[in-house]
Design a protein around this motif. Structure first.
Motif, PDB file in Angstrom:
ATOM      1  N   ASN A  61      41.288  39.162  41.465  1.00 47.77           N
ATOM      2  CA  ASN A  61      41.075  38.988  43.177  1.00 47.77           C
ATOM      3  C   ASN A  61      42.047  38.305  43.563  1.00 47.77           C
ATOM      4  N   GLY A  62      43.460  38.449  43.266  1.00 49.08           N
ATOM      5  CA  GLY A  62      44.678  38.099  44.194  1.00 49.08           C
ATOM      6  C   GLY A  62      44.966  36.701  43.545  1.00 49.08           C
ATOM      7  N   VAL A  63      44.094  35.951  42.494  1.00 46.52           N
ATOM      8  CA  VAL A  63      44.665  34.760  41.978  1.00 46.52           C
ATOM      9  C   VAL A  63      45.234  34.951  40.532  1.00 46.52           C
ATOM     10  N   ARG A  64      46.458  34.438  40.247  1.00 46.39           N
ATOM     11  CA  ARG A  64      47.140  34.785  39.061  1.00 46.39           C
ATOM     12  C   ARG A  64      46.176  33.758  37.906  1.00 46.39           C
ATOM     13  N   LEU A  65      45.978  34.609  37.117  1.00 46.56           N
ATOM     14  CA  LEU A  65      44.982  33.752  35.878  1.00 46.56           C
ATOM     15  C   LEU A  65      45.622  33.756  34.628  1.00 46.56           C
ATOM     16  N   ALA A  66      46.534  34.494  34.328  1.00 49.52           N
ATOM     17  CA  ALA A  66      47.217  34.813  32.998  1.00 49.52           C
ATOM     18  C   ALA A  66      48.484  35.041  32.893  1.00 49.52           C
ATOM     19  N   ASP A  67      49.499  34.519  32.054  1.00 48.89           N
ATOM     20  CA  ASP A  67      50.770  34.990  31.741  1.00 48.89           C
ATOM     21  C   ASP A  67      50.663  35.258  30.152  1.00 48.89           C
ATOM     22  N   GLY A  74      45.941  40.307  23.254  1.00 46.42           N
ATOM     23  CA  GLY A  74      46.035  39.308  24.199  1.00 46.42           C
ATOM     24  C   GLY A  74      46.532  39.868  25.456  1.00 46.42           C
ATOM     25  N   PRO A  75      46.297  39.391  26.605  1.00 45.69           N
ATOM     26  CA  PRO A  75      45.738  38.005  26.834  1.00 45.69           C
ATOM     27  C   PRO A  75      44.123  38.641  26.874  1.00 45.69           C
ATOM     28  N   VAL A  76      43.382  37.234  27.153  1.00 51.12           N
ATOM     29  CA  VAL A  76      41.883  37.357  27.297  1.00 51.12           C
ATOM     30  C   VAL A  76      41.716  36.487  28.590  1.00 51.12           C
ATOM     31  N   VAL A  77      41.127  37.229  29.393  1.00 49.90           N
ATOM     32  CA  VAL A  77      40.890  36.906  30.867  1.00 49.90           C
ATOM     33  C   VAL A  77      39.309  36.378  31.060  1.00 49.90           C
ATOM     34  N   ASP A  78      38.749  35.606  31.471  1.00 43.86           N
ATOM     35  CA  ASP A  78      37.420  34.990  31.873  1.00 43.86           C
ATOM     36  C   ASP A  78      37.395  35.398  33.251  1.00 43.86           C
ATOM     37  N   GLU A  89      38.565  42.703  41.230  1.00 44.85           N
ATOM     38  CA  GLU A  89      40.206  43.508  41.319  1.00 44.85           C
ATOM     39  C   GLU A  89      40.906  42.884  40.257  1.00 44.85           C
ATOM     40  N   LEU A  90      41.150  43.597  39.229  1.00 42.60           N
ATOM     41  CA  LEU A  90      42.019  43.235  38.149  1.00 42.60           C
ATOM     42  C   LEU A  90      43.434  43.891  38.224  1.00 42.60           C
ATOM     43  N   LEU A  91      44.602  42.967  38.487  1.00 42.59           N
ATOM     44  CA  LEU A  91      45.880  43.714  38.912  1.00 42.59           C
ATOM     45  C   LEU A  91      46.889  43.121  37.746  1.00 42.59           C
TER      46      LEU A  91
END
Length: 457
Positions: A61-67, A74-78, A89-91
């Motif tokens: 949703n537009g917020v950077r959560l994982a590098d 991986g990665p694993v995104v909560d 929305e996953l980008l």
């Protein structure tokens, strides 16, 4: 090419027309339907990537959560809170990485990626990037049972003693899959990333069924949960086991482990995994000793020592492999009497489908890690390598076909630039498996490279 945007890269020099792709960032977008009706107040949701290539940034949703870096897991995104609130929305933004052409080149050994897919000599123009292994949306309760591991402690004619290792984990806590701190410092008494919880009692129900669905073992193990992530180990006995063996010696029998976590008598989570009951070790042959260092290369399968017919396995395709193609080649290998396949370290660690077929066909596997010819891993990100190795070992360790871990293909494991990562490989296979032989390199301990195909006569 498949989208009609270019010519077949396998024909002539068409592959050179795709070099421009290596200098672009690539984006993938997926919308996951959400809302309270999709995820209850007591559920958690994670997106688990089994393999991306190679550098990826994930936005929710537009917020950077994982590098993330690396291709082996991986990665694993909560996305729990976002999915409960509405659509998600996953980008994903990908940066192509490889050892050849392109803005983001790397040095051999720097990337945790098969060199075949990094514009290496047998793939001079095509640098892969994107999602290349399955992606799972995992919904679960607050507590889960994860990463089961079953191995054969001992095998007798009338019974087998099995070790079973399980992890319980709070869904809000996603470990980096690294259990020991490194880089010259003493490991802490307790990993600071794994928090303690108020202890509570639980039970782990263990059921083992054979290929016909008949229950051969069932039992309940009481335990106390004291941490957000915790390991549990038990030993069980199976009477009159149907062993797994190579297809030339017998049947490739499989069993299924079902483990259920119960709290206050209620079922909280369940996990399943197939496995085989078998032992594989390597001993020194009875041949005359003619070298200073004696190699232990004689296989012993379920107590029976014999040489095995083997072959090398390289990637079947540089872009995509249809499961039917993998099956066809493995069937031909089995029909030719092949008993052990070595998965070459210039390619990737093989897929779950590959190992499932080898389990069923009764073909043993030696799996190289993607560390290739003449690598000298100066300034490696050893922590990244360890993270990716743990993903690989935990993914493949229940396959009875897997017989040998190998550090990689045709490199010097004793070179100072390589010794560190090889040490991490050896420690990781020991800590997270421990039931299989580890070879530091394909050139280590008894290997020969005759290359008979070079003789045209």
């Amino acid at each position: 090419h498949l989208a009609g945007a270019g010519e077949d890269p396998y024909i002539g020099e068409n592959s050179t027309d795709y070099r421009w792709m290596n200098d672009r960032a690539w984006w993938l977008r997926k919308v996951v339907p959400g809302g309270p009706e999709e995820l209850s107040a007591h559920e958690h949701a994670r997106v688990v990537f089994e393999g991306v290539d190679h550098d990826v940034t994930a936005f929710v949703n537009g917020v950077r959560l994982a590098d993330h870096r690396g291709t082996l897991g991986g990665p694993v995104v909560d996305i729990t809170e976002q999915l409960r609130s509405g659509d998600v929305e996953l980008l994903l933004r990908f940066e192509p990485r490889g050892t050849g052409y392109g803005r983001e080149k790397g040095m051999p050994g720097e990337l945790v990626k098969a060199e075949t897919f990094s514009t290496w000599v047998n793939n001079p123009d095509l640098m892969t990037t994107g999602v290349w292994r399955p992606v799972r949306l995992v919904r679960s309760a607050a507590w889960t049972v994860e990463r089961p591991f079953v191995w054969t402690r001992s095998l007798e004619a009338d019974h087998a003693e099995l070790g079973i290792r399980l992890e319980t984990q709070h869904a809000a806590h996603e470990p980096h899959l690294r259990s020991v701190r490194r880089h010259g410092s003493f490991p802490p008494v307790r990993d600071p990333e794994i928090g303690a919880v108020e202890p509570f009692d639980a039970e782990l129900d263990i059921t083992i069924t054979d290929a016909t669905g008949s229950v051969v073992h069932t039992g309940s193990v009481p335990t106390s949960i004291v941490s957000h992530r915790q390991w549990h180990e038990v030993t069980v006995t199976v009477s009159d086991p149907d062993v797994w063996t190579v297809h030339t010696l017998g049947s490739s029998n499989l069993y299924t482990l079902t483990a259920t976590l119960r709290v206050d008598g209620a079922e909280v989570d369940t996990v399943e995994s197939t496995f085989g009951i078998r032992t594989v070790e390597f001993v020194t042959s009875r041949a005359a000793r003619v070298t200073d260092r004696r190699s232990s290369w004689l296989p012993v399968v379920n107590g029976q020592a014999r040489a095995l017919r083997g072959m090398n396995w390289m990637p079947l395709d540089l872009l995509a492999v249809a499961p039917a193609k993998t099956r066809w080649f493995l069937e031909r290998a089995r029909d030719a009497g092949v008993e052990l396949i070595r998965v070459w370290g210039g390619g990737p660690t093989e897929s779950d489908e590959f190992f499932d077929l080898c389990d069923r066909f009764g073909i043993l596997v030696m799996q190289d890690f993607p560390y290739n010819t003449f690598f000298e891993g100066h300034d490696l990100d050893v922590a990244l390598w360890e993270d990716q190795l743990v993903w690989t070992v935990q993914r493949l360790r229940n396959h009875p076909a897997l017989a040998v871990w190998c550090g990689g293909n045709e490199f010097d494991p004793y070179h100072p630039a390589n010794a560190g990562v090889v040490g991490v490989m050896e420690r990781t296979t020991s800590d997270f498996d421990g039931s299989r032989t580890f070879l530091r390199s394909s050139t280590d301990g008894g290997d020969v490279h005759p290359y008979p195909e070079a003789d045209s006569t």
